[in-house]
Design an enzyme around this catalytic site. Structure first.
Site, mmCIF file in Angstrom:
data_model
loop_
_atom_site.group_PDB
_atom_site.id
_atom_site.type_symbol
_atom_site.label_atom_id
_atom_site.label_comp_id
_atom_site.label_asym_id
_atom_site.label_seq_id
_atom_site.Cartn_x
_atom_site.Cartn_y
_atom_site.Cartn_z
ATOM 1 N N ARG A 74 23.703 21.662 104.314
ATOM 2 C CA ARG A 74 24.803 21.308 105.218
ATOM 3 C C ARG A 74 25.106 22.494 106.145
ATOM 4 N NH1 ARG A 74 29.254 23.343 107.002
ATOM 5 N NH2 ARG A 74 29.825 23.944 104.882
ATOM 6 N N ASP A 75 25.547 23.636 105.581
ATOM 7 C CA ASP A 75 25.832 24.799 106.426
ATOM 8 C C ASP A 75 24.545 25.260 107.100
ATOM 9 O OD1 ASP A 75 27.347 26.999 107.487
ATOM 10 O OD2 ASP A 75 28.587 26.981 105.700
ATOM 11 N N HIS B 168 23.269 24.179 110.703
ATOM 12 C CA HIS B 168 23.495 24.992 111.912
ATOM 13 C C HIS B 168 22.283 25.876 112.204
ATOM 14 C CE1 HIS B 168 27.718 23.923 112.303
ATOM 15 N NE2 HIS B 168 27.960 24.262 111.055
ATOM 16 N N SER C 231 35.348 30.969 106.903
ATOM 17 C CA SER C 231 34.383 30.435 107.879
ATOM 18 C C SER C 231 33.729 31.519 108.718
ATOM 19 C CB SER C 231 35.088 29.459 108.824
ATOM 20 O OG SER C 231 35.959 28.626 108.121
ATOM 21 N N HIS D 39 34.557 29.618 99.499
ATOM 22 C CA HIS D 39 33.361 29.429 100.326
ATOM 23 C C HIS D 39 33.245 30.653 101.231
ATOM 24 C CE1 HIS D 39 30.649 27.034 103.093
ATOM 25 N NE2 HIS D 39 31.202 27.824 103.991
ATOM 26 N N HIS E 123 31.075 33.599 103.781
ATOM 27 C CA HIS E 123 29.968 33.930 104.691
ATOM 28 C C HIS E 123 29.749 35.440 104.663
ATOM 29 C CE1 HIS E 123 28.849 30.162 106.779
ATOM 30 N NE2 HIS E 123 30.036 29.778 106.344
ATOM 31 N N TYR F 222 34.993 32.237 115.181
ATOM 32 C CA TYR F 222 33.904 31.276 114.959
ATOM 33 C C TYR F 222 32.637 31.638 115.740
ATOM 34 C CZ TYR F 222 35.712 27.246 112.447
ATOM 35 O OH TYR F 222 36.151 26.397 111.492
#
Lengths: 341, 341
Positions: free
Chosen positions: B16-17, B20, B170, B197, B199, B288
């Site tokens: 899913r991630d 990208h 995120s 979650h 990064h 982002y």
């Protein structure tokens, strides 16, 4: 308010630890370009040596493309404010190479021994001080000895005249709480500075380094773009960004570091410095990268998962040079698994 | 002694991630191969959706090569023990897609909103529960709101019927002590599970995840080989190795995870998932990844370092969709710098 961090000195090791990643093929131009850019960003120390330290350019450890004395000389010429450092592993390098490096302008030496063998560093630390160099002790594979042993060995280095001792996580096997415990113990038991040198095999090199700094370590190693052995070192430009976010000011230009990481060091990296199967297994098992290929070969020969061999070797606390034990370990594991099956 | 960790559920997000990272070009075969390998290793949940969640396959967010419902169906077919999860951002996806995903066998949905906009999740959480799915809340850009705000919004999601709420980093901008503070506050104020979650833009995703686990988070995300947006996610197989070293047993086969990382996911990765100049700047500024290209363009136009633009945007706490503010920010910075010069 004065920001903390002024007492922290960063040593960039991509031109030494990174020597492993490029199979010791650094060109003089690469060393000049990287040094000039790091110097311009305000890096405190730049280490330049064969990956295995002075004198490492041999058949056994890998021949350097360019004589390291020539590379040290080139770096000294380029550095206006950064000091050039060298690494010395007694047994690979000798006081002869140390004198040569000093003559060419190196101002600092890290004398590196296995964590239990500090006694072989006495002569070299002594000579470095006599030459007017900063002399720091590097206790390698620091994860593989109990904390009390580490303290004992660090005190030996201090007694020889070392001005700092590093917790050196050669295999990238330490976790943050383990780094904290080790740095704290050294801080409590030494009167000299404490340093930390991390590798990223378990993806915690930056976190380990932060833990070390929080416990009072003031000598910190990093490699731009992780360019170093195994999964690479603490990524310098990322560490500096995190330290900046945490309020530390070490006087190094962060944007310039980010730029040189992309534009000057990036193009030198032969593959990528991601954490792959092999480097993860080494960090997990806590053994030197020189064991990986041997373990893979022995695994194939005896029908054993090479990771099981590495873990067994890690538990046996093998050191560099004991690669011949791998066959015995693989044979024993094979017998044991046959009995269990 | 029972090892801890049995209550921790891992969700693998590379399908899913990672969408990208591959510009939403996952093939059905890739999804089947990755799912089969993860399932065989004992992964708890595998998230399969467009990178921006159900319904994300649009001109605006990037068209998927294969319809995501087809990919979800394929993953469900391959998974013998793993449950298939989906992501839903209300506004991009609707209850219509949620019903479709449920019909195809998805058992869990994370309903994701900006950290200050939990109220838009009510209808979707409610519908998921009605469909018999697990419904979890995802508070994105969790670094950009004060802890009290995060708690308030999490409590809203709990009141809608969410069975867990995630601190969702995120932008990869949180540091371990900040994760700790946030997970602790949620644990103290919620009766449901808490998740994390992460990064890796600041190279602390694994350390952040450990901090979350130590504070009692039991829903943990990772992506094999960091295959996700920005610098990628917490590297699952590395996290599992570290958790194993720390004594956690989550019931997933570590060797199989290491193998599939190398042999099944590795070949899918288009470039490398190292921390580069752009991803570091995003994590440092806390914005982002969709802002990066715009900031670079505006920087060129106004003669401003794009990092200064990103930092300004981070301080303004911009959210996805506000990319048009970049020109104003760049113009203002340009004026300000001209006055200062």
């Amino acid at each position: 308010m004065n920001k903390p961090g002024k007492d922290i000195k960063i040593t960039e090791v991509c031109l030494r630890d990174g020597s492993h990643s490029v199979a010791h093929q650094f060109t003089e131009k690469q060393v000049r370009d990287v040094t000039r850019a790091l110097d311009d960003a305000g890096m405190h120390y730049i280490e330049v040596s064969h990956g295995d330290g002075l004198g490492g350019s041999t058949i056994q450890y890998g021949r350097s493309l360019v004589d390291e004395m020539k590379l040290i000389e080139a770096a000294v010429e380029e550095a206006k404010q950064s000091k050039i450092a060298v690494l010395l592993l007694p047994g690979i390098g000798t006081v002869h190479e140390l004198k040569e490096a000093s003559k060419r302008g190196a101002k600092l030496v890290r004398v590196a021994t296995h964590v239990t063998e500090a006694d072989v560093s006495a002569q070299h630390i002594d000579m470095a001080r006599e030459l007017g160099m900063e002399a720091l002790g590097f206790l390698m594979m620091a994860h593989s000895a109990p904390v009390e042993k580490l303290v004992e060995q660090a005190k030996l280095m201090e007694s020889y005249g070392a001005q700092a001792v590093y917790v050196t996580d050669s295999a990238g096997a330490l976790l943050p709480h383990e780094v904290r415990e080790r740095v704290r113990a050294l801080r409590e038991n030494l009167d000299i500075e404490v340093g930390f040198h991390g590798h990223n095999n378990l993806s915690v090199a930056v976190a380990n380094t932060l833990a070390a700094i929080e416990e009072g370590a003031t000598r910190i190693d990093g490699a731009v773009r992780c360019l170093g052995a195994g999964a690479g070192n603490t990524q310098t430009e990322v560490l500096l960004a995190v330290m900046d976010r945490m309020g530390y000011d070490v006087g190094i230009d962060l944007y310039k570091m980010m730029d040189l990481a992309e534009d000057v060091v990036g193009p030198i990296i032969p593959g990528s410095q991601e954490i792959r199967k092999g480097s993860l297994a080494l960090g997990y098992a806590g053994v030197y990268s020189s064991f990986l290929l041997h373990a893979e070969r022995a695994g194939k020969r005896f029908g054993i998962d090479p990771r099981d061999i590495l873990i067994e070797l890690g538990e046996m606390k093998v050191v560099g040079g004991q690669e011949d034990m791998i066959i015995d370990v693989a044979a024993n594991l094979s017998k044991k698994q046959a009995v269990e099956a």
